[in-house]
Design a protein around this motif. Structure first.
Motif, PDB file in Angstrom:
ATOM      1  N   ARG A 142       1.282   9.564   3.787  1.00  0.00           N
ATOM      2  CA  ARG A 142       0.071   7.981   3.505  1.00  0.00           C
ATOM      3  C   ARG A 142      -1.961   8.676   3.447  1.00  0.00           C
ATOM      4  O   ARG A 142      -2.109   7.988   2.882  1.00  0.00           O
ATOM      5  CB  ARG A 142       0.477   7.186   4.736  1.00  0.00           C
ATOM      6  CG  ARG A 142      -0.231   5.959   4.655  1.00  0.00           C
ATOM      7  CD  ARG A 142      -0.589   5.110   5.614  1.00  0.00           C
ATOM      8  NE  ARG A 142      -0.605   3.650   5.458  1.00  0.00           N
ATOM      9  CZ  ARG A 142      -0.487   3.021   4.596  1.00  0.00           C
ATOM     10  NH1 ARG A 142       0.220   3.307   3.430  1.00  0.00           N
ATOM     11  NH2 ARG A 142      -1.109   1.568   4.468  1.00  0.00           N
ATOM     12  N   LEU A 196      -3.025   7.027   0.458  1.00  0.00           N
ATOM     13  CA  LEU A 196      -3.894   6.023  -0.094  1.00  0.00           C
ATOM     14  C   LEU A 196      -4.906   5.466  -0.018  1.00  0.00           C
ATOM     15  O   LEU A 196      -4.932   4.484  -0.906  1.00  0.00           O
ATOM     16  CB  LEU A 196      -3.860   5.630   2.018  1.00  0.00           C
ATOM     17  CG  LEU A 196      -4.313   4.414   2.543  1.00  0.00           C
ATOM     18  CD1 LEU A 196      -3.680   3.038   2.313  1.00  0.00           C
ATOM     19  CD2 LEU A 196      -4.761   4.065   4.075  1.00  0.00           C
ATOM     20  N   TYR A 253      -5.584  -2.925   6.250  1.00  0.00           N
ATOM     21  CA  TYR A 253      -5.098  -2.987   5.228  1.00  0.00           C
ATOM     22  C   TYR A 253      -6.928  -2.083   4.658  1.00  0.00           C
ATOM     23  O   TYR A 253      -7.218  -0.747   4.722  1.00  0.00           O
ATOM     24  CB  TYR A 253      -4.826  -3.705   4.171  1.00  0.00           C
ATOM     25  CG  TYR A 253      -3.505  -3.553   4.143  1.00  0.00           C
ATOM     26  CD1 TYR A 253      -2.339  -2.799   4.076  1.00  0.00           C
ATOM     27  CD2 TYR A 253      -3.559  -5.151   4.891  1.00  0.00           C
ATOM     28  CE1 TYR A 253      -1.150  -4.132   4.264  1.00  0.00           C
ATOM     29  CE2 TYR A 253      -1.524  -5.747   5.386  1.00  0.00           C
ATOM     30  CZ  TYR A 253      -0.925  -4.931   4.856  1.00  0.00           C
ATOM     31  OH  TYR A 253       0.639  -5.120   5.473  1.00  0.00           O
ATOM     32  N   ILE A 291      -7.423   1.442   4.445  1.00  0.00           N
ATOM     33  CA  ILE A 291      -8.290   2.258   2.234  1.00  0.00           C
ATOM     34  C   ILE A 291     -10.566   2.798   2.777  1.00  0.00           C
ATOM     35  O   ILE A 291      -9.558   3.757   2.174  1.00  0.00           O
ATOM     36  CB  ILE A 291      -8.482   0.981   1.753  1.00  0.00           C
ATOM     37  CG1 ILE A 291      -6.420   0.724   1.788  1.00  0.00           C
ATOM     38  CG2 ILE A 291      -9.084   1.418   0.013  1.00  0.00           C
ATOM     39  CD1 ILE A 291      -6.221  -0.083   0.685  1.00  0.00           C
ATOM     40  N   CYS A 330      -4.901   3.218  -3.514  1.00  0.00           N
ATOM     41  CA  CYS A 330      -4.924   1.943  -3.466  1.00  0.00           C
ATOM     42  C   CYS A 330      -6.114   1.180  -4.049  1.00  0.00           C
ATOM     43  O   CYS A 330      -6.938   0.923  -3.217  1.00  0.00           O
ATOM     44  CB  CYS A 330      -3.973   1.490  -2.218  1.00  0.00           C
ATOM     45  SG  CYS A 330      -2.107   2.637  -2.185  1.00  0.00           S
ATOM     46  N   LEU A 344      -8.728  -1.596  -3.419  1.00  0.00           N
ATOM     47  CA  LEU A 344      -8.862  -2.508  -2.803  1.00  0.00           C
ATOM     48  C   LEU A 344      -9.073  -3.862  -3.276  1.00  0.00           C
ATOM     49  O   LEU A 344      -7.710  -4.635  -2.667  1.00  0.00           O
ATOM     50  CB  LEU A 344      -9.815  -2.096  -1.950  1.00  0.00           C
ATOM     51  CG  LEU A 344      -9.979  -3.031  -0.703  1.00  0.00           C
ATOM     52  CD1 LEU A 344      -9.125  -3.251   0.748  1.00  0.00           C
ATOM     53  CD2 LEU A 344     -11.416  -2.753  -0.035  1.00  0.00           C
ATOM     54  N   THR A 353       1.170  -0.966   0.018  1.00  0.00           N
ATOM     55  CA  THR A 353       0.124  -0.077  -0.175  1.00  0.00           C
ATOM     56  C   THR A 353       0.720   1.092  -0.234  1.00  0.00           C
ATOM     57  O   THR A 353       0.067   2.562   1.186  1.00  0.00           O
ATOM     58  CB  THR A 353      -0.922   0.075   1.030  1.00  0.00           C
ATOM     59  OG1 THR A 353      -0.091   0.305   2.637  1.00  0.00           O
ATOM     60  CG2 THR A 353      -2.145  -1.646   1.246  1.00  0.00           C
ATOM     61  N   SER A 354       2.373   1.122  -1.143  1.00  0.00           N
ATOM     62  CA  SER A 354       2.347   2.054  -0.802  1.00  0.00           C
ATOM     63  C   SER A 354       3.431   3.039  -2.303  1.00  0.00           C
ATOM     64  O   SER A 354       3.510   1.927  -3.177  1.00  0.00           O
ATOM     65  CB  SER A 354       4.022   2.232   0.149  1.00  0.00           C
ATOM     66  OG  SER A 354       4.178   1.584   0.896  1.00  0.00           O
ATOM     67  N   ARG A 402      -1.925   0.694  -7.706  1.00  0.00           N
ATOM     68  CA  ARG A 402      -1.796   1.843  -6.858  1.00  0.00           C
ATOM     69  C   ARG A 402      -0.689   3.189  -8.198  1.00  0.00           C
ATOM     70  O   ARG A 402      -0.801   3.218  -8.470  1.00  0.00           O
ATOM     71  CB  ARG A 402      -0.707   1.777  -5.664  1.00  0.00           C
ATOM     72  CG  ARG A 402      -1.143  -0.104  -5.377  1.00  0.00           C
ATOM     73  CD  ARG A 402      -0.323  -0.764  -5.261  1.00  0.00           C
ATOM     74  NE  ARG A 402       0.098  -1.810  -4.439  1.00  0.00           N
ATOM     75  CZ  ARG A 402      -0.758  -3.060  -4.672  1.00  0.00           C
ATOM     76  NH1 ARG A 402      -0.858  -3.371  -6.613  1.00  0.00           N
ATOM     77  NH2 ARG A 402      -0.888  -4.126  -4.318  1.00  0.00           N
ATOM     78  N   ILE A 428      -5.080  -4.572  -2.992  1.00  0.00           N
ATOM     79  CA  ILE A 428      -4.728  -4.888  -1.998  1.00  0.00           C
ATOM     80  C   ILE A 428      -4.298  -6.288  -1.533  1.00  0.00           C
ATOM     81  O   ILE A 428      -4.370  -7.320  -1.146  1.00  0.00           O
ATOM     82  CB  ILE A 428      -4.466  -4.085  -0.870  1.00  0.00           C
ATOM     83  CG1 ILE A 428      -4.444  -2.194  -2.082  1.00  0.00           C
ATOM     84  CG2 ILE A 428      -4.267  -3.974  -0.058  1.00  0.00           C
ATOM     85  CD1 ILE A 428      -3.171  -2.477  -2.745  1.00  0.00           C
TER      86      ILE A 428
END
Length: 268
Positions: free
Chosen positions: A174, A178, A143, A147, A181, A183, A36-37, A63, A186
């Motif tokens: 973040r 975030l 996570y 998110i 990202c 879902l 998640t970066s 992402r 992820i």
């Protein structure tokens, strides 16, 4: 003065991949962040590495500003092919691959494919979960909940619930990014941590490899190091004893020191 040169996109593996380029001089180094970066969250690391290398930080699909959506696949093999095509599109003849967490697992797979032009890899605290191995210590709801809240909108103070040891600046960044990202991407990556046997690829790594271990991360234990080196005796190991899994967030100087001279330069 920032060493960020520009952000750009390339078409690779039938998707749009966004990246940030720093420095522009020295040996090319491709940095693959974790689950998640987005690329921008590794900007402070890229700024330092850009003193020594020509740094490209990738937004993994699903992402940041790279392609996303429910029409795409997010499995390990697809993301690895993204990286190989990305490097080819950039025309990098020789490069180092540095991956954190999920990105480190991708680097293992890239190396096992004998990727053209790949000279060295650095594996930063890769999850060693998988079939017949213990679970990854982080839990999926951590996570998902963060998110989902970021999609609604959250600030640095609200992010403290998820990242209590981070600085204000780290939490601000973040909280800002975030929501990019996706879902399902992820969830797929997290499931692959447990369903994909990354160990099967370790014996096929032929390039020099550095495994960087977080002393307080709980991701890699002594027995894991033994197993990895039994699979490939040419993998060297360094430790950042006072850092958790997000090593440069916890001990930035220790992170740079842990590279030692593996990439041909002492990062100070």
């Amino acid at each position: 003065m920032s060493r960020l040169l520009y952000g750009a996109h390339v078409a690779a593996n039938a998707v749009r991949l966004h990246y940030l380029r720093y420095g522009g001089q020295g040996h090319p180094l491709v940095l693959i962040p974790g689950i998640t970066s987005p690329a921008i969250t590794w900007g402070f690391v890229a700024e330092k590495l850009a003193q020594y290398f020509d740094v490209y930080v990738l937004d993994v699909r699903g992402r940041g500003l790279s392609s996303s959506g429910d029409h795409l696949q997010y499995d390990t093999e697809t993301c690895v092919q993204d990286i190989l095509d990305f490097v080819e599109q950039l025309g990098l003849q020789e490069y180092y691959l540095v991956g954190h967490s999920m990105g480190a697992r991708f680097a293992i797979r890239c190396a096992s494919k004998q990727a053209k032009g790949l000279k060295k890899i650095v594996l930063i605290d890769p999850p060693v979960s998988g079939p017949q191995h213990r679970a990854y210590p982080s839990q999926l709801p951590w996570y998902v909940d963060s998110i989902e809240q970021s999609i609604q909108g959250m600030d640095a103070e609200e992010m403290k619930k998820f990242c209590p040891t981070w600085t204000l600046e780290q939490r601000q960044l973040r909280a800002e990014w975030l929501h990019t990202c996706y879902l399902p991407a992820i969830v797929k990556a997290f499931n692959d941590f447990h369903e994909v046997d990354i160990h099967q690829y370790i014996p096929d790594i032929a390039v020099p490899t550095l495994l960087m271990v977080a002393g307080k991360g709980g991701v890699i234990q002594a027995e894991d190091i033994q197993e990895i080196q039994a699979l490939n005796a040419n993998i060297s190991v360094s430790h950042v004893e006072n850092a958790g899994h997000m090593i440069p967030w916890d001990d930035e100087q220790g992170f740079y020191q842990a590279f030692e001279d593996f990439l041909g330069r002492h990062i100070v």
